[in-house]
Design a protein around this motif. Structure first.
Motif, PDB file in Angstrom:
ATOM      1  N   LYS A   1     -10.898  67.896  91.664  1.00  0.00           N
ATOM      2  CA  LYS A   1      -9.811  67.695  90.710  1.00  0.00           C
ATOM      3  C   LYS A   1      -9.177  66.325  90.896  1.00  0.00           C
ATOM      4  CE  LYS A   1      -5.914  69.961  90.593  1.00  0.00           C
ATOM      5  NZ  LYS A   1      -4.917  71.002  90.790  1.00  0.00           N
TER       6      LYS A   1
ATOM      7  N   LEU B   1      -5.663  67.509  79.507  1.00  0.00           N
ATOM      8  CA  LEU B   1      -4.965  66.249  79.720  1.00  0.00           C
ATOM      9  C   LEU B   1      -4.944  65.450  78.423  1.00  0.00           C
ATOM     10  CD1 LEU B   1      -6.524  65.284  83.164  1.00  0.00           C
ATOM     11  CD2 LEU B   1      -4.306  66.326  82.728  1.00  0.00           C
TER      12      LEU B   1
ATOM     13  N   GLN C   1     -10.180  71.124  95.072  1.00  0.00           N
ATOM     14  CA  GLN C   1      -9.054  70.214  94.831  1.00  0.00           C
ATOM     15  C   GLN C   1      -9.518  68.761  94.871  1.00  0.00           C
ATOM     16  OE1 GLN C   1      -6.090  71.043  93.757  1.00  0.00           O
ATOM     17  NE2 GLN C   1      -6.582  73.217  93.880  1.00  0.00           N
TER      18      GLN C   1
ATOM     19  N   HIS D   1       3.595  59.639  88.303  1.00  0.00           N
ATOM     20  CA  HIS D   1       4.611  59.796  87.280  1.00  0.00           C
ATOM     21  C   HIS D   1       4.252  60.911  86.303  1.00  0.00           C
ATOM     22  CE1 HIS D   1       6.533  58.750  83.390  1.00  0.00           C
ATOM     23  NE2 HIS D   1       7.584  58.720  84.187  1.00  0.00           N
ATOM     24  N   GLU D   2       2.986  60.943  85.862  1.00  0.00           N
ATOM     25  CA  GLU D   2       2.571  61.912  84.843  1.00  0.00           C
ATOM     26  C   GLU D   2       2.344  63.307  85.421  1.00  0.00           C
ATOM     27  OE1 GLU D   2       1.672  61.491  81.320  1.00  0.00           O
ATOM     28  OE2 GLU D   2       3.159  59.944  81.745  1.00  0.00           O
ATOM     29  N   LEU D   3       1.687  63.345  86.556  1.00  0.00           N
ATOM     30  CA  LEU D   3       1.286  64.627  87.133  1.00  0.00           C
ATOM     31  C   LEU D   3       1.711  64.710  88.590  1.00  0.00           C
ATOM     32  CD1 LEU D   3      -2.392  64.536  85.767  1.00  0.00           C
ATOM     33  CD2 LEU D   3      -0.493  65.790  84.745  1.00  0.00           C
ATOM     34  N   PRO D   4       3.023  64.772  88.822  1.00  0.00           N
ATOM     35  CA  PRO D   4       3.500  64.693  90.213  1.00  0.00           C
ATOM     36  C   PRO D   4       2.895  65.747  91.119  1.00  0.00           C
ATOM     37  CG  PRO D   4       5.267  65.318  88.676  1.00  0.00           C
ATOM     38  CD  PRO D   4       4.097  64.919  87.856  1.00  0.00           C
ATOM     39  N   GLY D   5       2.676  66.947  90.584  1.00  0.00           N
ATOM     40  CA  GLY D   5       2.121  68.017  91.413  1.00  0.00           C
ATOM     41  C   GLY D   5       0.735  67.642  91.905  1.00  0.00           C
ATOM     42  N   LEU D   6      -0.060  67.142  90.987  1.00  0.00           N
ATOM     43  CA  LEU D   6      -1.416  66.757  91.339  1.00  0.00           C
ATOM     44  C   LEU D   6      -1.398  65.597  92.321  1.00  0.00           C
ATOM     45  CD1 LEU D   6      -4.409  66.961  91.040  1.00  0.00           C
ATOM     46  CD2 LEU D   6      -4.278  65.733  88.892  1.00  0.00           C
TER      47      LEU D   6
ATOM     48  N   ARG E   1       0.763  64.932  94.570  1.00  0.00           N
ATOM     49  CA  ARG E   1       1.051  65.462  95.918  1.00  0.00           C
ATOM     50  C   ARG E   1      -0.222  65.987  96.566  1.00  0.00           C
ATOM     51  NH1 ARG E   1       5.512  67.796  93.740  1.00  0.00           N
ATOM     52  NH2 ARG E   1       4.523  69.839  93.690  1.00  0.00           N
TER      53      ARG E   1
END
Ligand SMILES: Nc1ncnc2c1ncn2[C@@H]1O[C@H](COP(=O)(O)OP(=O)(O)OP(=O)(O)O)[C@@H](O)[C@H]1O
Ligand SMILES: [Mg+2]
Lengths: 272, 707
Positions: free
Chosen positions: B177, B137, B174, B227-232, B234
């Motif tokens: 994370k 990151l 997860q 905004h930065e890590l949309p997958g995360l 979610r």
């Protein structure tokens, strides 16, 4: 796609269509000027950052054939210069790629030159200084290079192996151009152009690349190159899920270490 | 099996008094015995049996166990009680009575953990992945460490030892994370850049204020993460939903909107804290972690001071490089400046280039890292951070007091036999001091080889994989025959071909031999820091590293020697012989490695020159000097500290290179990056943050630099 490979003679092959290349920082002018003055050029930079593409572009621009030699540790001086072969009971001389390039006034590009043995590298010395000649000992001839001939080689200083440093006497003959990954903006544009994905996706891929580049020296030997991003983008453009494409085209190419693989995959799935 | 008969009070008391040694321990066994007397026979036997076992470890532990166990017999399965007792005994062996007592007192914890260990995600098994993850990151180089709860001071992300909210390890990972993302966002979005404690204290209920602020800040951070890590994001959303986190009260919706706007700062969260002070407060989210405002603020202040000093020292090195070495001491140097880069995108953390006297300066990675850190703490880089350190600040160590001077003590050694003399580089003079250092070779006495066995055992799996890796590297040296082309003529083939021609047959063109893959032919000298500062686990790590390395080198067949170095002023530089090139890796040599002990100081120049000379005596295609040290050069006499020592070492390494010896440095000094580039050249060193890594990394590094 045509089914059969085309057979080309490198010394007579001219690139007719402009290879797409995004200039980063005046490298085109420097190369062109060096070429006009008969100076050899050294391209320094990490893997997959556009060196080969740049050479293709320059070959097109200067209207010279491009002869590329990928160097490896079995490469001997005769592999470059030429040798006698025995054919149907007779010996015939066959030019090596370097000699062929000199004869035809082509651009000779020695890729990853540190991989070649040191005794191989020295044969280019007389060609790389103001003599510009190639001694062909076995033939008892001296080839004088025409002004169009150009010698270029690439070198990745990032690999830390002390056994693979370039000798001073070699590197000091060359005008050096430093290549690095392009800025985020430019890199996204390259990906867009090369693969056809949209800008948003290209931006994400670049971001992912930066994440892996942050890991360089922290468990990864190299971060993702522009080449890997183009690969991933092509997969995505072909309908593969972004996370899957990144895994196949980028993560697996970067490392085999299980924890690092998981981490890199987690990074890409965080982004998409 | 016949039913056992219950025991009477007296019998139980006698048994307890015996195993608890009450005569000496004065433990009060009477009431315990009375309680046990009231149990059914099986339970009595079970309890006495385990009390006896525990007593063999510690009577106090046994007593505590028996009392606790009494209260839960019949409520908890006997196997679980037994494993609880065993677990306590394990802890006693590992960490002593106190730790064992904690296990006994925290039965609930043990029960929960028992379940968790099966389904949870453990810190130990996740930390490696999480560390990589967080380094990928953007922002400051963060570390992941373990603590009671999840929180961050801005440089270390602390995480609990186990995550067990879900009944499967994947979701629990997860969740780890998700915590990491939250804490990382705090460091990226300025959550920690305000002194929060006084702001909370200004409200009637500071604890409520903090909880409220934190929950609101999560809204702001989540917008950033989305905004930065949309997958995360979610994933985080999914985790939170599955665990049933409370939805936001209606009063909060406006705040959610406002704090979700890009570019909103932490002050906005504080405003909303005041506005929503009396509104209902939803419970914390599952990945929210804790805030520790005081500890965080203190860490930030300390970090800023550290970063400023470090940057100024490093800029001094850069300035000297660019402006040339000063002739006279320099107190004030021109400051570096920041210039906005044209092609920088708005999202970059460091959209600047750095200039000195209007010329752009290439910025080393380490400097870039520190600048990023300052930007994260302050939002800008104040000009005073960009002023190179003056001479008097150049090395704070330089002016430390020392009680007496070592020179007189060793005046006798100067004329000692078998001593070598070496020049030393005086950077102020820009000249050598002739025969300035006296160096003697001392052989290390071999000790027993227990340490060797212990090390191999400790790293069993690793040693195996090392051997495999190095075997591949070794390759094979073969003469290929009947080649189409090659370096030599293959006489056999040629004779055959000749024959063929005379037979009127077509002759083969495979008449050459070719050498396939060169022999490695490498000679490597390891120079190991034996200065006093390595005392303790650095020394241990060095020995472990050497043992693992030797195992690899034995596989590889490279010639190697190992010398230790330490010293005490210029008149006593010692090189400790541990293994010479022609010595075998036998018990004597191994014994010497086991007996490497910390000695005195770190005068590096002379030993480098000496070992380079030794390398000069061996025939090899490639020669390599690898130093293993814990810090910069330093000696008892004031002179060698700081710049002088660094410059002399640099000079010695320079001489080495001109002798055809490649040099490489592995160091365990956190401050390493500021002087190492100067000493070793930017590419020729590795800094290890964590001593524990040393044994694992050395072979790895060696492989990298020689393949
Ligand atoms: N400046 C650029 N303009 C256009 N395309 C680029 C540029 N830089 C990189 N690429 C893309 O990256 C790919 C890889 O680049 P290239 O093959 O030239 O790398 P390289 O530097 O020669 O790597 P290697 O050292 O591994 O041979 C190209 O095929 C192209 O798609
Ligand atoms: Mg290439």
């Amino acid at each position: 796609m045509s089914k059969q490979a085309r057979v080309l003679r490198p010394e007579a092959h001219y690139i007719t269509e402009e290879p797409y290349y995004e200039p980063v920082d005046g490298e085109i002018t420097v190369f062109e000027t060096a070429w006009r003055h008969g100076l050899p050029v050294l391209l320094k930079g990490p893997t997959g950052c556009g060196k080969t593409r740049f050479m293709e572009h320059m070959a097109w621009r200067l209207e010279r054939p491009l002869i590329t030699v990928s160097c490896h540790d079995d490469l001997t001086a005769s592999d470059l210069v030429g040798r006698f072969l025995v054919r149907s009971g007779e010996t015939v001389w066959v030019d090596g790629p370097l000699a062929a390039a000199v004869r035809s006034g082509a651009i000779c590009y020695l890729d990853e030159v540190v991989e070649a043995r040191k005794d191989t590298t020295v044969v280019i010395h007389p060609l790389a200084d103001d003599r510009r000649e190639l001694p062909m000992e076995k033939l008892g001839e001296l080839l004088q290079a025409p002004s169009e001939f150009c010698l270029a080689m690439s070198y990745n200083p990032g690999y830390q192996s002390v056994l693979k440093e370039l000798k001073q006497s070699t590197r000091q003959r060359f005008v050096a151009l430093e290549f690095d990954y392009p800025s985020a903006e430019l890199e996204a544009r390259i990906i867009e152009r090369e693969s056809g994905v949209d800008r948003g996706l290209a931006d994400r891929l670049v971001k992912f690349a930066h994440m892996t580049r942050n890991l360089k020296g922290q468990g990864l030997d190299e971060g993702a190159s522009t080449r890997l991003l183009v690969h991933a983008a092509k997969l995505i453009a072909g309908g593969v899920e972004p996370v899957v494409a990144c895994r196949a085209a980028v993560s697996q190419a970067l490392t085999d270490e299980p924890d690092m693989l998981v981490a890199v995959n987690e990074l890409s799935s965080s982004l998409f | 099996m016949a039913a056992r008969t219950p025991l009477a009070y007296e019998a139980i008391l006698a048994e307890l008094d015996h195993c608890l040694e009450v005569e000496f321990t004065f433990l009060h066994s009477e009431s315990l015995a009375a309680s046990i007397a009231g149990l059914p026979a099986d339970a009595q036997h079970f309890l006495l049996d385990w009390t006896r076992r525990a007593a063999a470890t510690s009577t106090n532990l046994a007593f505590e166990f028996a009392q606790r166990a009494l209260t839960i017999l019949g409520k908890i399965e006997l196997e679980v009680i037994a494993s609880w007792c065993l677990h306590a005994m394990d802890n006693y062996d590992r960490s002593g009575l106190h730790a064992a007592m904690l296990v006994i007192r925290d039965l609930d914890g043990f029960l929960v953990q028992g379940h968790q260990r099966a389904t949870g995600s453990l810190f130990e098994s996740s930390v490696s992945v999480l560390n990589h993850f967080v380094q990928g990151l953007d922002g400051r180089q963060l570390k992941v460490e373990r603590d009671e709860t999840a929180w961050t001071n801005g440089e270390v992300l602390y995480l609990p030892g186990i995550m067990a909210h879900f009944d499967n390890p994947e979701d629990n990972f997860q969740l780890y994370k998700a915590h990491v993302a939250q804490l990382w966002a705090q460091t990226r979005c300025g959550t920690l850049n305000i002194e929060l404690a006084p702001r909370f204290a200004a409200l009637p209920d500071p604890a409520h204020a903090q909880a409220l602020f934190h929950r609101l800040e999560v809204l702001r951070l989540n917008a950033f993460i989305a905004h930065e890590l949309p997958g995360l994001y979610r994933t985080m959303h999914h985790l939170s939903k599955t665990l049933g986190d409370a939805p936001l009260p209606a009063e909060w919706h406006e705040a959610e909107q406002a704090l979700g706007t890009p570019g909103v700062g932490v002050e906005a969260t504080l405003d909303w804290m005041v506005r929503l002070y009396d509104a209902p407060l939803p419970a914390p989210l599952c990945y929210q972690g804790k805030l520790r405002p005081e500890a965080t603020w203190a860490a930030r202040q300390e970090r800023l001071a550290r970063d400023r000093d470090w940057l100024r020292q490093m800029l001094r090195v850069l300035a000297d490089e660019i402006l040339g070495e000063p002739e006279s001491p320099r107190e004030t140097l021109p400051a570096f400046e920041l210039k906005e880069r044209e092609e920088a995108s708005g999202e970059e953390l460091l959209p600047f280039e750095i200039t000195l006297q209007d010329a752009p300066v290439p910025v080393p990675e380490a400097v870039r890292g520190r600048l990023t850190s300052v930007i994260l703490d302050l939002g800008e880089i104040p000009p005073e951070y960009l002023v190179p350190a003056g001479d008097s600040e150049y090395d704070p160590d330089l002016f430390k007091k020392k009680e007496n001077d070592g020179q007189d003590v060793w005046s006798g050694t100067y004329h000692e036999e078998g001593a070598f003399f070496y020049n030393e580089w005086d950077h102020a003079r820009q000249a050598y001091k002739k025969d300035w250092c006296v160096l003697r070779e001392i052989e290390v006495e071999p000790a027993d080889t227990n340490f060797h066995h212990a090390t191999l055992e400790k790293y069993t799996g690793y040693v195996r994989s090392l051997r495999r890796t190095f075997e591949i590297l070794r390759g094979q040296d073969r003469l290929l025959k009947r080649q189409r082309h090659g370096d030599d003529i293959d006489i056999d083939a040629l004779v055959e071909a000749w024959g063929d021609i005379h037979q009127g047959l077509e002759m083969s063109d495979r008449v050459f031999t070719r050498q396939h893959r060169e022999e490695r032919n490498i000679a490597v000298m390891f120079m190991v820091d034996m200065s006093g500062s390595t005392r303790g686990w650095i020394n241990e790590a060095e020995r472990e590293a050497l043992i693992l390395l030797a195992e690899s080198l034995e596989t590889l067949g490279d010639r190697y020697a190992v010398y230790g170095f330490s010293g005490w002023t210029r008149k006593r530089c010692d090189a400790y012989r541990i293994k010479d090139f022609d010595e075998l890796w036998n018990d004597t040599v191994i014994g010497r490695v086991c007996n490497i002990r910390p000695k005195d100081y770190t005068r590096m120049g002379a030993p480098i020159r000496h070992l380079v000379r030794k390398l000069g005596e061996v025939e090899a295609r490639a020669k390599l000097l690898v130093t293993l040290s814990d810090g910069k050069p330093d000696d008892y006499d004031l002179e060698y500290r700081g710049k002088y020592g660094i410059e002399d070492t640099r000079q010695a390494l320079f001489e080495a290179r001109s002798e055809g010896v490649h040099t490489y440095c592995i160091t365990i000094d956190r401050e390493g990056p500021d002087y190492l580039p100067r000493m070793y050249g930017a590419a020729n060193y590795t800094v290890l943050d964590d001593i524990a890594q040393l044994p694992l990394k050395v072979s790895d590094i060696y492989r990298r630099i020689t393949s």
